[in-house]
Design an enzyme around this catalytic site. Structure first.
Site, PDB file in Angstrom:
ATOM      1  N   LYS A  22       0.828  -1.205   0.000  1.00 56.93           N
ATOM      2  CA  LYS A  22       0.000   0.000   0.000  1.00 56.93           C
ATOM      3  C   LYS A  22       0.867   1.262   0.000  1.00 56.93           C
ATOM      4  CE  LYS A  22      -3.789  -2.533   2.113  1.00 56.93           C
ATOM      5  NZ  LYS A  22      -4.675  -2.792   3.261  1.00 56.93           N
ATOM      6  N   GLN A  80      -4.734  -1.576   9.418  1.00 52.50           N
ATOM      7  CA  GLN A  80      -4.667  -2.891   8.771  1.00 52.50           C
ATOM      8  C   GLN A  80      -5.306  -3.955   9.664  1.00 52.50           C
ATOM      9  OE1 GLN A  80      -3.443  -3.568   5.619  1.00 52.50           O
ATOM     10  NE2 GLN A  80      -4.179  -5.637   5.946  1.00 52.50           N
ATOM     11  N   ASP A  82     -10.990   2.915   3.967  1.00 54.18           N
ATOM     12  CA  ASP A  82     -11.380   1.507   3.816  1.00 54.18           C
ATOM     13  C   ASP A  82     -12.901   1.373   3.680  1.00 54.18           C
ATOM     14  OD1 ASP A  82      -9.269  -0.275   3.582  1.00 54.18           O
ATOM     15  OD2 ASP A  82      -8.951  -0.474   5.748  1.00 54.18           O
TER      16      ASP A  82
HETATM   17  C1  BQF Z   1      -2.428 -10.100  -6.296  1.00 55.76           C
HETATM   18  C2  BQF Z   1      -6.321  -9.086   2.438  1.00 55.76           C
HETATM   19  C3  BQF Z   1      -7.303 -11.035   3.453  1.00 55.76           C
HETATM   20  C4  BQF Z   1      -7.269 -10.419   4.704  1.00 55.76           C
HETATM   21  C5  BQF Z   1      -6.768  -9.132   4.843  1.00 55.76           C
HETATM   22  C6  BQF Z   1      -2.223  -7.999  -4.957  1.00 55.76           C
HETATM   23  C7  BQF Z   1      -2.917  -7.918  -2.656  1.00 55.76           C
HETATM   24  C8  BQF Z   1      -3.209  -9.264  -2.712  1.00 55.76           C
HETATM   25  C9  BQF Z   1      -3.057  -9.979  -3.898  1.00 55.76           C
HETATM   26  C10 BQF Z   1      -3.135  -7.122  -1.413  1.00 55.76           C
HETATM   27  C11 BQF Z   1      -5.789  -8.353   1.295  1.00 55.76           C
HETATM   28  C12 BQF Z   1      -5.799  -8.964  -0.068  1.00 55.76           C
HETATM   29  C13 BQF Z   1      -5.222  -7.090   1.503  1.00 55.76           C
HETATM   30  C14 BQF Z   1      -2.558  -9.355  -5.013  1.00 55.76           C
HETATM   31  C15 BQF Z   1      -4.582  -6.313   0.407  1.00 55.76           C
HETATM   32  C16 BQF Z   1      -5.481  -7.937  -1.127  1.00 55.76           C
HETATM   33  O1  BQF Z   1      -1.540  -9.781  -7.105  1.00 55.76           O
HETATM   34  O2  BQF Z   1      -3.258 -10.989  -6.523  1.00 55.76           O
HETATM   35  C17 BQF Z   1      -2.410  -7.278  -3.786  1.00 55.76           C
HETATM   36  O3  BQF Z   1      -2.205  -6.468  -1.000  1.00 55.76           O
HETATM   37  N1  BQF Z   1      -4.357  -7.120  -0.757  1.00 55.76           N
HETATM   38  C18 BQF Z   1      -5.255  -6.539   2.827  1.00 55.76           C
HETATM   39  O4  BQF Z   1      -4.793  -5.432   3.043  1.00 55.76           O
HETATM   40  O5  BQF Z   1      -5.785  -7.230   3.837  1.00 55.76           O
HETATM   41  C19 BQF Z   1      -6.285  -8.475   3.706  1.00 55.76           C
HETATM   42  C20 BQF Z   1      -6.834 -10.384   2.328  1.00 55.76           C
END
Ligand code: BQF
Length: 283
Positions: free
Chosen positions: A53, A97, A120
């Protein structure tokens, strides 16, 4: 064979547009949009997400700062950091987060973030606005899915949309967004009877359950649009909730994992930070 919905390409396109927009804002004498990301504890997956991020902010020209708090930080300490950021005019977006440690009340934390800085889209005010179709800061993952539908010219009106998963972060909000676009929406979950029967009727299928490759091609209607929100770490690496290979043979469009919904989630976070910054400055 389904067309692959390319989350990396769509994200790159939108981020390029946003970079131009941020340059224009700064050029007009507006403040550079600023995001604060707070991480509590050392969950390795969360650390990767937070790094993603912050890096994405830099590339688009957003100001960002990262607060790394120890796992044993008190609720009061976290709330007072949020209060400080609520009152900072450099910061337009605040993100905590998830998940956060058990001893901190998640709902109290989400309620503490100013709705106008809630990038968010998890504050009850923003959840309520989404429900009545007046949402401005929309939750990032479902918003990213809707942008895919728009950018790939996929018509939603009158379609049977089936959402598998009822989380506050994905399932419930995407159901509301699809409904707003005039889909007929069904939300399925762990207690749903005849899940397979519901899935088979879907023209638009959203999988957001967190079970690796649970939905296979034989379960999907010919020509369906498949949006796979699952992020599951397995021995095979990262996989979605949908078995990609078999599903691509019957779907008309499908998002891969990785490289589908994930990158768009980050892109929508940047979008929300820009929206919040503009609104803070009366634009
Ligand atoms: C990709 C998330 C579950 C729980 C909390 C790119 C992300 C993921 C995959 C990413 C996620 C999932 C995020 C890919 C943020 C998505 O190339 O497929 C980026 O960074 N995510 C989060 O902040 O908290 C989570 C999933």
């Amino acid at each position: 064979m389904a067309e692959r919905i390319d989350g990396k390409k769509t994200s790159a396109d939108i981020r390029e547009e946003m970079k131009v927009e941020v340059d224009e804002m700064v050029g007009k004498g507006m403040q550079r949009p600023g995001l604060s990301v707070i991480i509590v504890g050392e969950n390795p997956a969360s650390q990767v997400y937070v790094r993603n991020k912050v890096k994405a902010c830099e590339k688009v020209g957003l100001y960002s700062e990262k607060y790394e708090l120890a796992a044993n930080v008190t609720e009061d300490e976290l709330l007072s950091l949020i209060d400080k950021l609520n009152n900072s005019d450099k910061i337009h977006g605040i993100l905590v987060q998830l998940p956060i440690p058990e001893h901190i009340d998640e709902s109290k934390v989400l309620n503490a973030i100013l709705p106008s800085k809630d990038v968010d889209g998890f504050h009850p005010i923003n959840v309520g606005k989404l429900m009545i179709g007046e949402g401005t800061l929309l939750p990032c993952t479902p918003h990213g899915c809707m942008v895919f539908l728009e950018r790939y010219g996929i018509d939603v009106k009158g379609k049977e949309a089936v959402v598998v998963g009822r989380s506050n972060i994905v399932g419930k909000p995407i159901a509301m967004m699809l409904l707003q676009r005039h889909a007929t929406v069904t939300i399925c979950h762990s207690r749903t009877k005849d899940l397979a029967g519901h899935i088979k009727r879907a023209d638009i299928l959203v999988a957001a359950v967190g079970r690796p490759e649970m939905i296979t091609g034989d379960m999907i209607k010919e020509g369906a649009v498949v949006l796979d929100v699952g992020i599951n770490r397995t021995e095979k690496g990262l996989v979605g909730d949908v078995h990609f290979e078999s599903a691509s043979k019957v779907a008309s469009y499908i998002t891969p994992v990785p490289g589908g919904v994930g990158p768009m989630t980050i892109t929508m976070l940047l979008k929300n930070t820009i929206i919040a910054a503009k609104q803070a400055q009366g634009r």
